[in-house]
Motif scaffolding. Sequence first.
Motif, PDB file in Angstrom:
ATOM      1  N   SER A  16       0.830  -1.222   0.000  1.00  0.00           N
ATOM      2  CA  SER A  16       0.000   0.000   0.000  1.00  0.00           C
ATOM      3  C   SER A  16       0.854   1.257   0.000  1.00  0.00           C
ATOM      4  N   GLY A  17       2.182   1.116  -0.043  1.00  0.00           N
ATOM      5  CA  GLY A  17       3.056   2.292  -0.079  1.00  0.00           C
ATOM      6  C   GLY A  17       4.401   1.973   0.559  1.00  0.00           C
ATOM      7  N   ALA A  18       5.286   2.950   0.528  1.00  0.00           N
ATOM      8  CA  ALA A  18       6.629   2.727   1.071  1.00  0.00           C
ATOM      9  C   ALA A  18       6.582   2.365   2.561  1.00  0.00           C
ATOM     10  N   THR A  19       5.703   3.023   3.310  1.00  0.00           N
ATOM     11  CA  THR A  19       5.606   2.729   4.753  1.00  0.00           C
ATOM     12  C   THR A  19       5.247   1.260   4.957  1.00  0.00           C
ATOM     13  N   ASP A  20       4.295   0.789   4.157  1.00  0.00           N
ATOM     14  CA  ASP A  20       3.879  -0.612   4.234  1.00  0.00           C
ATOM     15  C   ASP A  20       5.064  -1.527   3.893  1.00  0.00           C
ATOM     16  N   SER A  21       5.766  -1.205   2.797  1.00  0.00           N
ATOM     17  CA  SER A  21       6.907  -2.032   2.366  1.00  0.00           C
ATOM     18  C   SER A  21       7.983  -2.068   3.448  1.00  0.00           C
ATOM     19  N   LEU A  22       8.294  -0.893   4.012  1.00  0.00           N
ATOM     20  CA  LEU A  22       9.366  -0.817   5.014  1.00  0.00           C
ATOM     21  C   LEU A  22       8.977  -1.560   6.290  1.00  0.00           C
ATOM     22  N   ASN A  23       7.680  -1.522   6.634  1.00  0.00           N
ATOM     23  CA  ASN A  23       7.208  -2.311   7.785  1.00  0.00           C
ATOM     24  C   ASN A  23       7.321  -3.798   7.507  1.00  0.00           C
ATOM     25  N   ASP A  46      16.857   9.596   9.005  1.00  0.00           N
ATOM     26  CA  ASP A  46      16.092   9.150   7.834  1.00  0.00           C
ATOM     27  C   ASP A  46      14.603   9.281   8.131  1.00  0.00           C
ATOM     28  N   HIS A  47      13.785   9.000   7.124  1.00  0.00           N
ATOM     29  CA  HIS A  47      12.339   9.152   7.255  1.00  0.00           C
ATOM     30  C   HIS A  47      11.794   8.217   8.346  1.00  0.00           C
ATOM     31  N   ALA A  48      10.822   8.723   9.098  1.00  0.00           N
ATOM     32  CA  ALA A  48      10.232   7.938  10.191  1.00  0.00           C
ATOM     33  C   ALA A  48       9.727   6.577   9.709  1.00  0.00           C
ATOM     34  N   SER A  49       9.238   6.505   8.475  1.00  0.00           N
ATOM     35  CA  SER A  49       8.706   5.232   7.972  1.00  0.00           C
ATOM     36  C   SER A  49       9.802   4.204   7.729  1.00  0.00           C
ATOM     37  N   SER A  50      11.040   4.694   7.618  1.00  0.00           N
ATOM     38  CA  SER A  50      12.169   3.787   7.407  1.00  0.00           C
ATOM     39  C   SER A  50      12.755   3.354   8.748  1.00  0.00           C
ATOM     40  N   HIS A 103      17.965  11.430   0.357  1.00  0.00           N
ATOM     41  CA  HIS A 103      17.401  11.836   1.645  1.00  0.00           C
ATOM     42  C   HIS A 103      16.201  12.769   1.456  1.00  0.00           C
ATOM     43  N   HIS A 104      15.131  12.503   2.207  1.00  0.00           N
ATOM     44  CA  HIS A 104      13.878  13.250   1.999  1.00  0.00           C
ATOM     45  C   HIS A 104      13.964  14.699   2.446  1.00  0.00           C
ATOM     46  N   LEU A 105      14.912  15.034   3.325  1.00  0.00           N
ATOM     47  CA  LEU A 105      14.999  16.407   3.828  1.00  0.00           C
ATOM     48  C   LEU A 105      16.258  17.114   3.329  1.00  0.00           C
ATOM     49  N   LEU A 127      16.925  -0.662   1.323  1.00  0.00           N
ATOM     50  CA  LEU A 127      17.037   0.664   0.711  1.00  0.00           C
ATOM     51  C   LEU A 127      15.660   1.301   0.565  1.00  0.00           C
ATOM     52  N   ASP A 128      15.533   2.516   1.094  1.00  0.00           N
ATOM     53  CA  ASP A 128      14.306   3.283   0.924  1.00  0.00           C
ATOM     54  C   ASP A 128      14.485   4.160  -0.318  1.00  0.00           C
ATOM     55  N   ALA A 129      13.793   3.779  -1.389  1.00  0.00           N
ATOM     56  CA  ALA A 129      13.963   4.487  -2.670  1.00  0.00           C
ATOM     57  C   ALA A 129      12.809   5.455  -2.932  1.00  0.00           C
ATOM     58  N   SER A 130      12.064   5.814  -1.883  1.00  0.00           N
ATOM     59  CA  SER A 130      10.882   6.677  -2.064  1.00  0.00           C
ATOM     60  C   SER A 130      11.206   7.976  -2.794  1.00  0.00           C
ATOM     61  N   GLN A 131      12.344   8.571  -2.450  1.00  0.00           N
ATOM     62  CA  GLN A 131      12.667   9.869  -3.043  1.00  0.00           C
ATOM     63  C   GLN A 131      13.518   9.750  -4.306  1.00  0.00           C
ATOM     64  N   SER A 132      13.987   8.565  -4.615  1.00  0.00           N
ATOM     65  CA  SER A 132      14.860   8.425  -5.786  1.00  0.00           C
ATOM     66  C   SER A 132      14.132   7.902  -7.015  1.00  0.00           C
ATOM     67  N   PHE A 150       9.309   1.601  -2.203  1.00  0.00           N
ATOM     68  CA  PHE A 150       8.892   2.929  -2.690  1.00  0.00           C
ATOM     69  C   PHE A 150       7.383   2.996  -2.873  1.00  0.00           C
ATOM     70  N   SER A 151       6.895   4.241  -3.043  1.00  0.00           N
ATOM     71  CA  SER A 151       5.452   4.497  -3.202  1.00  0.00           C
ATOM     72  C   SER A 151       5.150   4.971  -4.621  1.00  0.00           C
ATOM     73  N   ALA A 152       3.984   4.608  -5.125  1.00  0.00           N
ATOM     74  CA  ALA A 152       3.579   5.056  -6.471  1.00  0.00           C
ATOM     75  C   ALA A 152       3.356   6.562  -6.527  1.00  0.00           C
ATOM     76  N   HIS A 153       2.840   7.129  -5.425  1.00  0.00           N
ATOM     77  CA  HIS A 153       2.450   8.545  -5.500  1.00  0.00           C
ATOM     78  C   HIS A 153       3.641   9.494  -5.523  1.00  0.00           C
ATOM     79  N   LYS A 154       4.846   8.982  -5.274  1.00  0.00           N
ATOM     80  CA  LYS A 154       6.019   9.845  -5.395  1.00  0.00           C
ATOM     81  C   LYS A 154       6.625   9.733  -6.798  1.00  0.00           C
ATOM     82  N   MET A 155       5.926   9.001  -7.667  1.00  0.00           N
ATOM     83  CA  MET A 155       6.397   8.870  -9.050  1.00  0.00           C
ATOM     84  C   MET A 155       5.205   9.053  -9.998  1.00  0.00           C
TER      85      MET A 155
HETATM   86  C1  LIG Z   1      12.147   8.779   2.162  1.00  0.00           C
HETATM   87  C2  LIG Z   1      10.726   8.406   2.443  1.00  0.00           C
HETATM   88  N1  LIG Z   1      10.458   7.187   2.918  1.00  0.00           N
HETATM   89  C3  LIG Z   1       9.201   6.783   3.179  1.00  0.00           C
HETATM   90  C4  LIG Z   1       8.143   7.619   2.976  1.00  0.00           C
HETATM   91  C5  LIG Z   1       6.750   7.134   3.283  1.00  0.00           C
HETATM   92  O1  LIG Z   1       6.018   7.029   2.123  1.00  0.00           O
HETATM   93  P1  LIG Z   1       4.452   6.731   2.163  1.00  0.00           P
HETATM   94  O2  LIG Z   1       3.843   7.799   3.037  1.00  0.00           O
HETATM   95  O3  LIG Z   1       4.031   6.843   0.754  1.00  0.00           O
HETATM   96  O4  LIG Z   1       4.255   5.380   2.731  1.00  0.00           O
HETATM   97  C6  LIG Z   1       8.364   8.911   2.484  1.00  0.00           C
HETATM   98  C7  LIG Z   1       7.252   9.848   2.302  1.00  0.00           C
HETATM   99  O5  LIG Z   1       7.390  11.049   2.350  1.00  0.00           O
HETATM  100  C8  LIG Z   1       9.696   9.314   2.210  1.00  0.00           C
HETATM  101  O6  LIG Z   1       9.972  10.528   1.730  1.00  0.00           O
END
Ligand SMILES: Cc1ncc(COP(=O)(O)O)c(C=O)c1O
Length: 336
Positions: A16-23, A46-50, A103-105, A127-132, A150-155
């Motif tokens: 359902s998204g990167a958060t789901d994948s990383l979990n 790094d991102h809280a979801s990672s 890096h997201h920030l 590897l969290d490829a959400s931003q790449s 990674f998430s579809a909505h970031k691409m």
């Molecule tokens: C680096 C990174 N990892 C993970 C996420 C989480 O992605 P999602 O909210 O689509 O699950 C984001 C979202 O901003 C992100 O930038």
Amino acid sequence: VANFLNSSSELIAFTSGATDSLNMVATMWGLENLADGDEVMLCNEDHASSVLPWYNVQELLSRRGVNIKIIPFAVHSTGTYDRKSFRAGLGPKTRIVCLSHIHHLYGMEMDIAELKTLVPEQVFVSLDASQSVSHIKVDAEALAVDFISFSAHKMFGCNGTGVLWSSPRAVAQMWPTRVGAKTTLSSGSGRFNVARDKLSQLVECGTLNLPGILSLKAAIEFIESNGIERMSDYISGLTIYLLEKLKSVEGIEFAPGIGVCDCTKGFGIISFRINGFDSADIGAYLDSEEIFVKTGDQCLGSGKTDDDLIRISLQIYNTAQEVDRFLEVLNEAISS
Ligand SMILES: Cc1ncc(COP(=O)(O)O)c(C=O)c1O
């Protein structure tokens, strides 16, 4: 998705998204394979979801009497991982290292190939490829890591869809945390057993988010028709254009990233603060002019929210004229 990642469909599952994948990496691999005393390396910036899925797994395991350690490594002031602290964190008990691709920030690309030369072969790499994924080529074979999320909505796809890619050795070591219709059972042992030769058999169950998955297909076709290298060059040029303009803003203080390092390539993200101003106020002013930036909680794994940064994130739909307009409104906000 398999072609896009230069891989094969056996190693890919929809989530359902990167958060789901990383979990899933943390629970499906971590809960199954980590033993007392094992160590997980990650960066709290790094991102809280990672990051948070590993603290959750640490807690879940400790309730069963299994105590793992989380060994954090730092980001250097320039915005990439600090090699010294990365090296210092690695040890004989390290089982997995969690990395961000971009890096997201701070908006810096981490040199995965170079970091991997420091990591022993038996240690897994997530590897969290959400931003790449919509900025540079994400090639599973070349990256040679164990997990890519990674998430579809970031691409350019829809919200609510993501991808998990796992290496063959990782698929063989994962156990599902969700099962149901479409779970492929394997017979023989007389006990509940699942087939572990395809990632989708372990991850996907029940009805999939088909509209989201079709949006991902369209997003991949869109990226491939533009060409990722061309997109990357365009975004880099625009990032540097923005940076040069930002340098002249009174009171600007750049966060780690392209604003403080001498890099020649940008990935669309620049974060900064303006001395004497609350970022939320500047954000609200920009917002009133329909310019959307991120202020406030920047989703750091550390939960740190007191940095008061303004983050700009550019994509191929942004233009130099929009950058000019942004600077105009930013200067207006500061002088008003
Ligand atoms: C680096 C990174 N990892 C993970 C996420 C989480 O992605 P999602 O909210 O689509 O699950 C984001 C979202 O901003 C992100 O930038």
